[in-house]
Design a protein around this motif. Structure first.
Motif, PDB file in Angstrom:
ATOM      1  N   SER A 185       0.835  -1.206   0.000  1.00 21.90           N
ATOM      2  CA  SER A 185       0.000   0.000   0.000  1.00 21.90           C
ATOM      3  C   SER A 185       0.866   1.251   0.000  1.00 21.90           C
ATOM      4  CB  SER A 185      -0.940   0.009   1.202  1.00 21.90           C
ATOM      5  OG  SER A 185      -1.930  -0.967   1.069  1.00 21.90           O
ATOM      6  N   ASP A 186       1.918   1.227   0.788  1.00 19.14           N
ATOM      7  CA  ASP A 186       2.854   2.347   0.808  1.00 19.14           C
ATOM      8  C   ASP A 186       3.500   2.520  -0.562  1.00 19.14           C
ATOM      9  OD1 ASP A 186       4.402   4.449   1.881  1.00 19.14           O
ATOM     10  OD2 ASP A 186       6.008   3.067   2.429  1.00 19.14           O
ATOM     11  N   TYR A 187       3.949   1.423  -1.136  1.00 18.53           N
ATOM     12  CA  TYR A 187       4.556   1.474  -2.469  1.00 18.53           C
ATOM     13  C   TYR A 187       3.561   1.999  -3.502  1.00 18.53           C
ATOM     14  CZ  TYR A 187       8.303  -1.513  -0.589  1.00 18.53           C
ATOM     15  OH  TYR A 187       9.342  -2.034   0.138  1.00 18.53           O
ATOM     16  N   ALA A 188       2.297   1.625  -3.362  1.00 12.40           N
ATOM     17  CA  ALA A 188       1.279   2.089  -4.299  1.00 12.40           C
ATOM     18  C   ALA A 188       1.164   3.608  -4.272  1.00 12.40           C
ATOM     19  CB  ALA A 188      -0.071   1.443  -3.979  1.00 12.40           C
ATOM     20  N   VAL A 189       1.190   4.191  -3.076  1.00 12.96           N
ATOM     21  CA  VAL A 189       1.119   5.647  -2.955  1.00 12.96           C
ATOM     22  C   VAL A 189       2.351   6.285  -3.598  1.00 12.96           C
ATOM     23  CG1 VAL A 189       1.111   7.581  -1.308  1.00 12.96           C
ATOM     24  CG2 VAL A 189      -0.371   5.589  -0.930  1.00 12.96           C
ATOM     25  N   VAL A 190       3.507   5.706  -3.366  1.00 14.23           N
ATOM     26  CA  VAL A 190       4.747   6.231  -3.948  1.00 14.23           C
ATOM     27  C   VAL A 190       4.688   6.162  -5.478  1.00 14.23           C
ATOM     28  CG1 VAL A 190       7.244   5.834  -4.175  1.00 14.23           C
ATOM     29  CG2 VAL A 190       6.148   5.706  -1.916  1.00 14.23           C
ATOM     30  N   LEU A 191       4.262   5.018  -6.006  1.00  9.97           N
ATOM     31  CA  LEU A 191       4.214   4.840  -7.462  1.00  9.97           C
ATOM     32  C   LEU A 191       3.178   5.752  -8.108  1.00  9.97           C
ATOM     33  CD1 LEU A 191       4.580   0.970  -7.603  1.00  9.97           C
ATOM     34  CD2 LEU A 191       6.253   2.664  -8.393  1.00  9.97           C
ATOM     35  N   LEU A 192       2.016   5.870  -7.497  1.00 13.27           N
ATOM     36  CA  LEU A 192       0.992   6.757  -8.053  1.00 13.27           C
ATOM     37  C   LEU A 192       1.452   8.211  -8.005  1.00 13.27           C
ATOM     38  CD1 LEU A 192      -2.136   5.019  -6.538  1.00 13.27           C
ATOM     39  CD2 LEU A 192      -1.594   5.203  -8.979  1.00 13.27           C
ATOM     40  N   SER A 193       2.118   8.588  -6.932  1.00 17.16           N
ATOM     41  CA  SER A 193       2.646   9.954  -6.838  1.00 17.16           C
ATOM     42  C   SER A 193       3.682  10.211  -7.920  1.00 17.16           C
ATOM     43  CB  SER A 193       3.257  10.195  -5.459  1.00 17.16           C
ATOM     44  OG  SER A 193       2.277  10.091  -4.468  1.00 17.16           O
ATOM     45  N   GLU A 194       4.520   9.224  -8.172  1.00 15.04           N
ATOM     46  CA  GLU A 194       5.530   9.347  -9.228  1.00 15.04           C
ATOM     47  C   GLU A 194       4.857   9.446 -10.595  1.00 15.04           C
ATOM     48  OE1 GLU A 194       9.086   9.811 -11.173  1.00 15.04           O
ATOM     49  OE2 GLU A 194       8.729   9.943  -9.023  1.00 15.04           O
ATOM     50  N   LEU A 195       3.817   8.652 -10.821  1.00 18.07           N
ATOM     51  CA  LEU A 195       3.078   8.754 -12.085  1.00 18.07           C
ATOM     52  C   LEU A 195       2.456  10.136 -12.233  1.00 18.07           C
ATOM     53  CD1 LEU A 195       1.295   5.294 -12.398  1.00 18.07           C
ATOM     54  CD2 LEU A 195       2.884   6.295 -14.046  1.00 18.07           C
ATOM     55  N   GLU A 211       0.788  15.191 -17.898  1.00 22.82           N
ATOM     56  CA  GLU A 211      -0.539  14.585 -17.870  1.00 22.82           C
ATOM     57  C   GLU A 211      -0.701  13.597 -19.020  1.00 22.82           C
ATOM     58  OE1 GLU A 211      -5.175  15.898 -17.699  1.00 22.82           O
ATOM     59  OE2 GLU A 211      -3.622  17.199 -16.906  1.00 22.82           O
ATOM     60  N   GLY A 212      -1.100  12.393 -18.680  1.00 18.53           N
ATOM     61  CA  GLY A 212      -1.322  11.361 -19.684  1.00 18.53           C
ATOM     62  C   GLY A 212      -0.071  10.630 -20.115  1.00 18.53           C
ATOM     63  N   ALA A 213       1.094  10.998 -19.561  1.00 15.52           N
ATOM     64  CA  ALA A 213       2.335  10.337 -19.957  1.00 15.52           C
ATOM     65  C   ALA A 213       2.324   8.881 -19.501  1.00 15.52           C
ATOM     66  CB  ALA A 213       3.532  11.064 -19.362  1.00 15.52           C
ATOM     67  N   VAL A 214       2.900   8.023 -20.312  1.00 19.24           N
ATOM     68  CA  VAL A 214       2.977   6.596 -20.009  1.00 19.24           C
ATOM     69  C   VAL A 214       4.359   6.302 -19.440  1.00 19.24           C
ATOM     70  CG1 VAL A 214       2.899   4.289 -21.018  1.00 19.24           C
ATOM     71  CG2 VAL A 214       1.343   6.048 -21.833  1.00 19.24           C
ATOM     72  N   ARG A 215       4.395   5.569 -18.337  1.00 13.39           N
ATOM     73  CA  ARG A 215       5.659   5.187 -17.708  1.00 13.39           C
ATOM     74  C   ARG A 215       5.676   3.674 -17.574  1.00 13.39           C
ATOM     75  NH1 ARG A 215       7.318   9.204 -13.865  1.00 13.39           N
ATOM     76  NH2 ARG A 215       9.201   7.962 -13.628  1.00 13.39           N
ATOM     77  N   ASN A 216       6.823   3.065 -17.844  1.00 13.25           N
ATOM     78  CA  ASN A 216       6.909   1.610 -17.706  1.00 13.25           C
ATOM     79  C   ASN A 216       7.432   1.223 -16.328  1.00 13.25           C
ATOM     80  OD1 ASN A 216       9.724   1.817 -17.773  1.00 13.25           O
ATOM     81  ND2 ASN A 216       9.800   1.495 -19.986  1.00 13.25           N
ATOM     82  N   ALA A 217       7.290  -0.063 -16.005  1.00  9.64           N
ATOM     83  CA  ALA A 217       7.661  -0.552 -14.677  1.00  9.64           C
ATOM     84  C   ALA A 217       9.141  -0.336 -14.384  1.00  9.64           C
ATOM     85  CB  ALA A 217       7.294  -2.027 -14.540  1.00  9.64           C
ATOM     86  N   SER A 218       9.994  -0.553 -15.365  1.00  6.24           N
ATOM     87  CA  SER A 218      11.425  -0.390 -15.095  1.00  6.24           C
ATOM     88  C   SER A 218      11.776   1.072 -14.828  1.00  6.24           C
ATOM     89  CB  SER A 218      12.272  -0.964 -16.235  1.00  6.24           C
ATOM     90  OG  SER A 218      11.995  -0.294 -17.448  1.00  6.24           O
ATOM     91  N   GLY A 219      11.163   1.995 -15.535  1.00  6.58           N
ATOM     92  CA  GLY A 219      11.398   3.414 -15.296  1.00  6.58           C
ATOM     93  C   GLY A 219      10.888   3.846 -13.932  1.00  6.58           C
ATOM     94  N   LEU A 220       9.725   3.329 -13.560  1.00  6.42           N
ATOM     95  CA  LEU A 220       9.184   3.652 -12.235  1.00  6.42           C
ATOM     96  C   LEU A 220      10.039   3.049 -11.127  1.00  6.42           C
ATOM     97  CD1 LEU A 220       5.393   3.247 -13.010  1.00  6.42           C
ATOM     98  CD2 LEU A 220       6.537   5.358 -12.288  1.00  6.42           C
ATOM     99  N   ALA A 225      13.270   2.516 -11.272  1.00  7.85           N
ATOM    100  CA  ALA A 225      14.484   3.331 -11.195  1.00  7.85           C
ATOM    101  C   ALA A 225      14.213   4.664 -10.486  1.00  7.85           C
ATOM    102  CB  ALA A 225      15.036   3.588 -12.594  1.00  7.85           C
ATOM    103  N   ALA A 226      13.058   5.249 -10.762  1.00 10.01           N
ATOM    104  CA  ALA A 226      12.729   6.558 -10.178  1.00 10.01           C
ATOM    105  C   ALA A 226      12.402   6.477  -8.694  1.00 10.01           C
ATOM    106  CB  ALA A 226      11.558   7.182 -10.931  1.00 10.01           C
ATOM    107  N   THR A 227      11.867   5.347  -8.246  1.00  7.51           N
ATOM    108  CA  THR A 227      11.403   5.239  -6.866  1.00  7.51           C
ATOM    109  C   THR A 227      12.300   4.399  -5.968  1.00  7.51           C
ATOM    110  OG1 THR A 227      10.027   3.315  -7.379  1.00  7.51           O
ATOM    111  CG2 THR A 227       8.987   5.504  -7.547  1.00  7.51           C
ATOM    112  N   GLY A 228      13.152   3.561  -6.555  1.00  9.56           N
ATOM    113  CA  GLY A 228      13.988   2.674  -5.761  1.00  9.56           C
ATOM    114  C   GLY A 228      13.276   1.412  -5.311  1.00  9.56           C
ATOM    115  N   ILE A 229      12.082   1.180  -5.813  1.00  7.86           N
ATOM    116  CA  ILE A 229      11.326  -0.032  -5.501  1.00  7.86           C
ATOM    117  C   ILE A 229      11.698  -1.090  -6.533  1.00  7.86           C
ATOM    118  CG2 ILE A 229       9.017  -1.035  -5.254  1.00  7.86           C
ATOM    119  CD1 ILE A 229       8.021   1.856  -4.652  1.00  7.86           C
ATOM    120  N   ALA A 230      11.902  -2.324  -6.093  1.00  4.55           N
ATOM    121  CA  ALA A 230      12.304  -3.403  -6.998  1.00  4.55           C
ATOM    122  C   ALA A 230      11.284  -3.565  -8.131  1.00  4.55           C
ATOM    123  CB  ALA A 230      12.442  -4.710  -6.232  1.00  4.55           C
ATOM    124  N   GLU A 231      11.787  -3.799  -9.333  1.00  4.77           N
ATOM    125  CA  GLU A 231      10.912  -3.880 -10.505  1.00  4.77           C
ATOM    126  C   GLU A 231       9.823  -4.954 -10.395  1.00  4.77           C
ATOM    127  OE1 GLU A 231      11.116  -4.160 -15.360  1.00  4.77           O
ATOM    128  OE2 GLU A 231      12.959  -3.771 -14.247  1.00  4.77           O
TER     129      GLU A 231
END
Length: 150
Positions: free
Chosen positions: A8-18, A23-32, A34-40
């Motif tokens: 749940s914590d990771y979800a908030v971090v990932l959504l905030s990063e998105l 607006e409307g930009a697409v981000r892939n899992a590997s980019g997210l 790298a940006a957040t430090g959460i394992a792919e």
């Protein structure tokens, strides 16, 4: 202690990063990742749950990835928790669940948790991801939640 999972914590971090993306930009899992430090693999798992909860949309293909389904200001924390954890409830014997407890037939507080759960859901619905993503937490909803109940 009542505690949400790390997902749940990771979800908030990932959504905030998105939400930080255009607006409307697409981000892939590997980019997210790298940006957040959460394992792919964890990012992929969380994004799948968020997509199932209708909070992100996915796009397949070479330029595929994920984007927010709606703006951060329109996503309450309650929706994020429900997408990752399931329904928000402190006990299993709420909202008409039957058979979740061995003593439900003789329980003197059966059904009494419903107002508590409703209050928690309401409080979590007052805080959005935009509030969480703010560098300085000056949220009016948080101020209301901190006021004593008379």
């Amino acid at each position: 202690m009542f505690r949400l999972s790390k997902l749940s914590d990771y979800a908030v971090v990932l959504l905030s990063e998105l939400g930080r993306a255009n607006e409307g930009a697409v981000r892939n899992a590997s980019g997210l990742a790298a940006a957040t430090g959460i394992a792919e693999p964890t990012v992929a798992k969380v994004l799948k749950l968020l997509a199932g909860g209708g909070l992100v949309t996915s796009q397949r293909g070479a330029h595929g990835g994920y984007r927010l389904a709606r703006p951060l200001a329109a996503i309450p924390i309650a929706d994020v928790i429900a997408a990752i954890e399931g329904p928000i409830a402190l006990t299993a014997c709420v909202d008409g669940h039957v058979g979740a407890c061995e003593v439900e037939c003789s329980c003197p507080v059966r059904g009494r948790w419903d107002p508590v759960n409703a209050a928690i859901r309401h409080a979590l619905s007052e805080i959005t991801l935009a509030d969480m993503a703010c560098p300085a937490w000056t949220l009016t909803g948080a101020a209301r939640l901190a006021e004593p109940v008379v």
